[in-house]
Design a protein around this motif. Structure first.
Motif, PDB file in Angstrom:
ATOM      1  N   LEU A 198       0.730  -1.291   0.614  1.00 55.93           N
ATOM      2  CA  LEU A 198      -0.248   0.278   0.518  1.00 55.93           C
ATOM      3  C   LEU A 198       1.324   1.215   0.144  1.00 55.93           C
ATOM      4  CD1 LEU A 198      -2.522  -1.038   2.683  1.00 55.93           C
ATOM      5  CD2 LEU A 198      -2.935  -0.796   0.175  1.00 55.93           C
ATOM      6  N   MET A 199       1.678   1.533   0.846  1.00 52.37           N
ATOM      7  CA  MET A 199       2.681   2.462   0.792  1.00 52.37           C
ATOM      8  C   MET A 199       3.746   2.522  -0.301  1.00 52.37           C
ATOM      9  SD  MET A 199       4.115   2.467   4.859  1.00 52.37           S
ATOM     10  CE  MET A 199       5.508   3.427   4.687  1.00 52.37           C
ATOM     11  N   ASN A 200       3.831   0.904  -1.020  1.00 52.40           N
ATOM     12  CA  ASN A 200       4.430   2.152  -2.438  1.00 52.40           C
ATOM     13  C   ASN A 200       3.701   2.285  -3.451  1.00 52.40           C
ATOM     14  OD1 ASN A 200       6.921   0.628  -1.626  1.00 52.40           O
ATOM     15  ND2 ASN A 200       6.411  -1.288  -2.641  1.00 52.40           N
ATOM     16  N   ILE A 201       2.042   1.803  -2.960  1.00 50.76           N
ATOM     17  CA  ILE A 201       2.005   1.997  -4.506  1.00 50.76           C
ATOM     18  C   ILE A 201       0.965   3.529  -4.433  1.00 50.76           C
ATOM     19  CG2 ILE A 201      -1.321   1.739  -5.444  1.00 50.76           C
ATOM     20  CD1 ILE A 201      -0.499  -1.143  -4.653  1.00 50.76           C
ATOM     21  N   PHE A 202      -0.219   3.833  -2.976  1.00 49.58           N
ATOM     22  CA  PHE A 202      -0.217   5.275  -2.571  1.00 49.58           C
ATOM     23  C   PHE A 202       0.293   6.271  -1.664  1.00 49.58           C
ATOM     24  CE2 PHE A 202      -4.267   4.022  -3.830  1.00 49.58           C
ATOM     25  CZ  PHE A 202      -5.127   3.193  -3.048  1.00 49.58           C
ATOM     26  N   THR A 203       0.325   7.247  -2.583  1.00 52.69           N
ATOM     27  CA  THR A 203       1.451   8.128  -1.913  1.00 52.69           C
ATOM     28  C   THR A 203       0.148   9.093  -0.761  1.00 52.69           C
ATOM     29  OG1 THR A 203      -0.375   9.929  -3.281  1.00 52.69           O
ATOM     30  CG2 THR A 203       2.639   9.339  -4.569  1.00 52.69           C
ATOM     31  N   LEU A 204       0.982   9.560  -0.226  1.00 53.76           N
ATOM     32  CA  LEU A 204       0.261  10.230   1.273  1.00 53.76           C
ATOM     33  C   LEU A 204      -0.736  11.259   1.064  1.00 53.76           C
ATOM     34  CD1 LEU A 204       0.565  10.641   4.266  1.00 53.76           C
ATOM     35  CD2 LEU A 204       2.138  13.566   4.078  1.00 53.76           C
ATOM     36  N   GLU A 205      -0.988  11.879  -1.129  1.00 53.91           N
ATOM     37  CA  GLU A 205      -1.800  12.707  -1.165  1.00 53.91           C
ATOM     38  C   GLU A 205      -3.230  11.991  -1.217  1.00 53.91           C
ATOM     39  OE1 GLU A 205       1.822  14.821  -1.463  1.00 53.91           O
ATOM     40  OE2 GLU A 205       1.423  12.977  -2.705  1.00 53.91           O
ATOM     41  N   ALA A 206      -2.737  10.406  -1.507  1.00 51.46           N
ATOM     42  CA  ALA A 206      -2.891   9.505  -2.144  1.00 51.46           C
ATOM     43  C   ALA A 206      -4.435   9.361  -0.733  1.00 51.46           C
ATOM     44  CB  ALA A 206      -3.108   8.432  -3.033  1.00 51.46           C
ATOM     45  N   PHE A 207      -3.372   9.167   0.310  1.00 47.84           N
ATOM     46  CA  PHE A 207      -4.312   8.729   1.325  1.00 47.84           C
ATOM     47  C   PHE A 207      -5.988   9.643   1.956  1.00 47.84           C
ATOM     48  CE2 PHE A 207      -3.320   4.444   2.497  1.00 47.84           C
ATOM     49  CZ  PHE A 207      -2.084   4.241   2.555  1.00 47.84           C
ATOM     50  N   SER A 208      -5.197  11.091   1.560  1.00 50.54           N
ATOM     51  CA  SER A 208      -5.125  12.074   2.261  1.00 50.54           C
ATOM     52  C   SER A 208      -7.432  12.463   0.888  1.00 50.54           C
ATOM     53  CB  SER A 208      -5.441  13.150   2.251  1.00 50.54           C
ATOM     54  OG  SER A 208      -4.700  14.100   0.250  1.00 50.54           O
ATOM     55  N   SER A 209      -7.362  11.373   0.347  1.00 47.77           N
ATOM     56  CA  SER A 209      -8.662  11.972  -0.525  1.00 47.77           C
ATOM     57  C   SER A 209      -8.240  10.790  -1.131  1.00 47.77           C
ATOM     58  CB  SER A 209      -8.604  12.582  -1.536  1.00 47.77           C
ATOM     59  OG  SER A 209      -7.604  12.366  -2.438  1.00 47.77           O
ATOM     60  N   ILE A 210      -8.714   9.198  -0.662  1.00 48.75           N
ATOM     61  CA  ILE A 210      -9.470   7.824  -0.425  1.00 48.75           C
ATOM     62  C   ILE A 210     -10.470   7.438  -0.709  1.00 48.75           C
ATOM     63  CG2 ILE A 210      -8.613   6.946   1.103  1.00 48.75           C
ATOM     64  CD1 ILE A 210      -7.228   4.819   0.076  1.00 48.75           C
ATOM     65  N   LYS A 211     -10.988   7.030  -1.019  1.00 46.50           N
ATOM     66  CA  LYS A 211     -12.361   6.518  -1.282  1.00 46.50           C
ATOM     67  C   LYS A 211     -12.670   4.995  -0.613  1.00 46.50           C
ATOM     68  CE  LYS A 211     -14.713  10.265  -2.507  1.00 46.50           C
ATOM     69  NZ  LYS A 211     -15.124  10.703  -1.441  1.00 46.50           N
ATOM     70  N   TYR A 212     -13.133   4.721   0.253  1.00 46.05           N
ATOM     71  CA  TYR A 212     -12.571   3.392   0.891  1.00 46.05           C
ATOM     72  C   TYR A 212     -13.931   2.742   0.190  1.00 46.05           C
ATOM     73  CZ  TYR A 212     -11.456  -0.400   4.401  1.00 46.05           C
ATOM     74  OH  TYR A 212     -11.226  -1.411   4.956  1.00 46.05           O
ATOM     75  N   PHE A 213     -14.402   1.550  -0.225  1.00 49.83           N
ATOM     76  CA  PHE A 213     -16.083   0.978  -0.301  1.00 49.83           C
ATOM     77  C   PHE A 213     -15.774  -0.610   0.153  1.00 49.83           C
ATOM     78  CE2 PHE A 213     -19.596   0.469  -2.568  1.00 49.83           C
ATOM     79  CZ  PHE A 213     -19.562  -1.375  -2.490  1.00 49.83           C
ATOM     80  N   ILE A 214     -16.412  -0.986   0.612  1.00 50.19           N
ATOM     81  CA  ILE A 214     -16.185  -2.258   1.554  1.00 50.19           C
ATOM     82  C   ILE A 214     -17.546  -2.855   0.393  1.00 50.19           C
ATOM     83  CG2 ILE A 214     -16.699  -3.994   2.721  1.00 50.19           C
ATOM     84  CD1 ILE A 214     -15.759  -1.962   4.601  1.00 50.19           C
ATOM     85  N   SER A 215     -17.564  -4.121  -0.190  1.00 49.63           N
ATOM     86  CA  SER A 215     -19.040  -4.695  -1.483  1.00 49.63           C
ATOM     87  C   SER A 215     -19.564  -5.140  -0.257  1.00 49.63           C
ATOM     88  CB  SER A 215     -18.560  -5.679  -1.756  1.00 49.63           C
ATOM     89  OG  SER A 215     -16.979  -5.022  -2.942  1.00 49.63           O
ATOM     90  N   PRO A 216     -21.045  -4.797  -1.232  1.00 46.88           N
ATOM     91  CA  PRO A 216     -22.013  -5.301   0.184  1.00 46.88           C
ATOM     92  C   PRO A 216     -21.880  -7.158   1.194  1.00 46.88           C
ATOM     93  CG  PRO A 216     -22.406  -4.106  -1.981  1.00 46.88           C
ATOM     94  CD  PRO A 216     -21.543  -4.572  -1.934  1.00 46.88           C
ATOM     95  N   ASN A 217     -22.184  -7.163   2.340  1.00 47.50           N
ATOM     96  CA  ASN A 217     -21.939  -8.637   2.710  1.00 47.50           C
ATOM     97  C   ASN A 217     -20.361  -9.421   3.188  1.00 47.50           C
ATOM     98  OD1 ASN A 217     -24.555  -8.493   3.779  1.00 47.50           O
ATOM     99  ND2 ASN A 217     -24.811  -8.833   1.969  1.00 47.50           N
TER     100      ASN A 217
END
Lengths: 651, 91
Positions: free
Chosen positions: A154-173
């Motif tokens: 995750l630290m390789n993929i996302f930058t710090l700026e990305a973390f601050s605006s990330i959309k976090y979605f958990i699929s239903p159930n």
């Protein structure tokens, strides 16, 4: 489409994008934790449902709104900025992921984490998964197939700026069918964010506090003196009294009036006000870190007392004092760069050195070391209790006119007993005891047993120092008059006109030069991220790798040779400890090793980029508020005049 | 009939905010209203008998399994969707 054909196409793309993982998946025998069944979807086709071992059934895709659900989630987000990243748990809402990717830039980041092998297997056999293997800007991570530390990924993929605006979605159930995995990945995401924030905050802290202080203090530095100019000044002819503000000072402070210019008086910061209030003018006062409140030193007489300090002291303190300043070396590499710059323009370089003073952590240690550096005949400690005398830490007139007694049980510190000067027991605490031990070691190391005297008349015993009353010490050792002021008035400033001009030029160029370092480091970070992605592709071509490696080499060569890049990295040595967070488990193979290289490269270049940007911004801010000017007023003597005239001609 | 829209929207709002037990209670307290609407659309052949049976089964199954996604799916994309087609969406 025929399901066999669909699976074949999916596998072919999977092998191209994730060859090792595809091979592992192909060999796997999946032991399902739950059953998947298909139910009729009113939108056409079928929807997926999970049947748990306890008989409970959970819908994973909508029966009535299989495709609409994803669209409504997107609508609910409102305006999505082009670079908004997405972290999606579960593959079941493919339509949502596709719609999201349409709403954002093609270079945005989408990570899909699938905790269920059952679902992944079903999707590979029943859905078009090819978008996840190259068409979508998505990284797929399937639990049980993809390896490696997920937080690191995750630290390789996302930058710090990305973390601050990330959309976090958990699929239903998914919370029902993969509860533990969903909980774990939420924690991993949080941990990755916290680690990135820690790195950022640490860099920012160093940039903000220390750099700002040094930038603000530079105007005092270029107009100041070097403590090296005091070396041996007392020629073992005159004693030095080192005045601290321990509680015992209350009882013998007026005794100091009897010195009458027959010794040098060096005060610590907290003692300056009580001394001046009693009509005693020290020859110097010392500050180590300047974290103490400026009120301690707020006295009209303070400007007449030369200050012994360092460049990194809090700027509030530096600004308060308008008199002579003697600088000892700080631990900051920025000071080295200033001295180098000064050397470039200096006519006289004699005083352009970094002179350190030994310290044990307390300003009294530094003052004692200064007295020794000046070659004092005797080193006489006053007010150096290093214990709580009468339940107080400091003399009256320091923090308050009348100091309160401490409630030792309620202040949360650890107190213990040590030997007092009368062979009794006195109460002290860890920091005082550390300072006491420094005195004892310094006295022993420098063989000062014959000349170190403790005239505190209270507090903890400093082994190696002879005990004496202050009255007796003054009567015994204060013989000849010493005119410290006259001696100091003869000293030239540390920098001549040429050195000052060169320093100020360096200062004004600093922002732009360091900004270039930041940009280069940002390029480096991007190159390493690309390298990390290439490493994941086992069939990556040599050409691709070489091209990427060449970009990385260009950045590394720059970082290893550019003057300002070296300056930024040297200044980051203090935060080297955070880099150790990236040193982790052993590498199993070449791929792991390359991943490690990529990870460290991303981390380091990211830090350099942010740190350098912070310095550049700090310099510009200080320049705007308090520009430093060097001009005719700084011309002293014929050499300065010559350099001044020559530089005018050059302009 | 307006009541069924109000009830469904209230249940959906609770589900959206993960207040599942509240959503369940509101649904159960007002089930009659929803049931009447289902009977209405069944009698008027807005949907087929099979579709009506599926709707009811999905509602029951969602409560039995505490599957609030299934409840949301049925309420929003089936029942409320039919209501909006019949009586128009508010603008």
């Amino acid at each position: 489409m025929d399901k066999k054909l669909l699976y074949t196409i999916n596998m072919a793309e999977f092998e191209k994008a994730y060859p090792q993982e595809a091979e592992k998946y192909g060999r796997m025998k999946i032991n399902p934790k739950f059953d998947l069944k298909e139910v009729k979807s009113y939108g056409g086709g079928t929807s997926l449902m999970a049947k748990m071992p306890d008989g409970k059934e959970y819908l994973l895709q909508g029966v009535y709104g299989k495709d609409d659900y994803g669209l409504d989630i997107i609508k609910g987000y409102g305006r999505i900025l082009p670079m908004t990243p997405l972290f999606c748990v579960g593959l079941t809402q493919i339509n949502f992921i596709k719609e999201f990717s349409k709403a954002v830039d093609e270079n945005c980041l989408i990570v899909v984490y699938e905790p269920s092998l059952e679902v992944f297997d079903y999707m590979m056999h029943n859905e078009d998964m090819t978008p996840f293997f190259g068409k979508l800007p998505a990284t797929l991570y399937v639990e049980g197939i993809m390896g490696g530390n997920f937080v690191d990924r995750l630290m390789n993929i996302f930058t710090l700026e990305a973390f601050s605006s990330i959309k976090y979605f958990i699929s239903p159930n998914y919370k029902n069918i993969c509860h533990d995995d969903v909980l774990k990945v939420s924690k991993d995401l949080k941990e990755a964010y916290v680690r990135m924030m820690t790195l950022w905050n640490t860099a920012a802290l160093y940039t903000d506090v220390v750099t700002k202080n040094m930038l603000y203090n530079l105007r005092s530095y270029i107009d100041g003196y070097n403590v090296s100019q005091l070396k041996g000044m007392l020629k073992k002819k005159y004693p030095a009294f080192i005045i601290s503000a321990g509680p015992s000072l209350n009882k013998n402070i007026d005794e100091l009036k009897r010195i009458k210019g027959r010794a040098v008086i060096i005060a610590v910061d907290t003692a300056i006000k009580p001394l001046l209030n009693h009509g005693i003018k020290p020859d110097f006062f010392c500050i180590v870190d300047g974290k103490k409140p400026t009120e301690l030193m707020n006295h009209p007489g303070i400007n007449e007392i030369p200050l012994v300090t360092s460049l990194s002291v809090a700027s509030g303190i530096m600004d308060l004092h308008k008199g002579k300043k003697f600088f000892y070396g700080s631990s900051e590499s920025f000071e080295d760069e200033i001295i180098k710059a000064a050397h470039r323009g200096a006519g006289c370089k004699d005083n352009l050195t970094k002179q350190n003073l030994s310290t044990g952590g307390s300003v009294a240690n530094t003052a004692f070391a200064l007295a020794h550096f000046m070659d004092a005949k005797e080193l006489i400690l006053v007010g150096q209790d290093l214990a709580l005398t009468n339940g107080r830490t400091h003399a009256d007139g320091t923090f308050k006119e009348k100091m309160d007694k401490l409630n030792l049980e309620s202040d949360g510190l650890v107190y213990f007993e040590v030997e007092g000067i009368h062979g009794n027991k006195v109460i002290t605490r860890n920091d005082f005891d550390r300072y006491r031990l420094w005195f004892e070691e310094f006295i022993e190391k420098m063989h000062l047993e014959k000349i170190a005297i403790d005239a505190t008349q209270g507090g903890a015993k400093i082994h190696g120092a002879r005990l004496m009353t202050l009255r007796k010490a003054i009567d015994t050792y204060c013989k000849d008059k010493v005119d410290m002021k006259a001696m100091l008035d003869k000293l030239p400033k540390m920098m001549d006109y040429g050195a000052k001009k060169a320093t100020v030029d360096f200062y004004y160029e600093l922002a732009d030069k360091v900004e270039e370092v930041s940009k280069m480091a940002a390029k480096g970070e991007r190159a390493y991220r690309k390298f990390a992605r290439l490493v994941e592709k086992e069939d990556v071509t040599d050409t691709e790798l070489i091209k990427c490696a060449e970009k990385i080499k260009k950045v590394n060569d720059y970082m290893n040779s550019d003057e300002y890049a070296l300056f930024v990295q040297a200044a980051m040595i203090d935060i080297d400890y955070v880099m150790r967070m990236s040193i982790y488990d052993e590498k199993e193979d070449e791929k792991e090793e390359r991943t490690q290289i990529a990870k460290e490269g991303i981390l380091l270049n990211g830090l350099i980029a942010r740190y350098a940007k912070g310095i550049a911004n700090g310099v510009r801010e200080v320049n705007k508020r308090r520009p430093i000017k060097v001009g005719k007023k700084d011309v002293v003597g014929p050499i300065d005049k010559l350099i001044y005239e020559l530089s005018k001609e050059a302009e | 009939m307006e009541n069924v829209k109000v009830v469904i929207e209230e249940v959906l709002e609770h589900i959206k905010n993960s207040r599942f037990s509240v959503a369940r209670q509101v649904f159960l307290d007002n089930y009659k209203i929803i049931e009447n609407f289902l009977l209405f659309i069944g009698e008027n052949q807005v949907i087929t008998g099979d579709e009506l049976r599926d709707l009811s089964e999905n509602l029951v199954a969602s409560l039995e399994n505490n599957d609030y996604y299934r409840l949301e799916d049925t309420l929003r994309y089936a029942i409320l969707s039919v209501y909006n087609q019949l009586f128009g969406e508010e603008t």
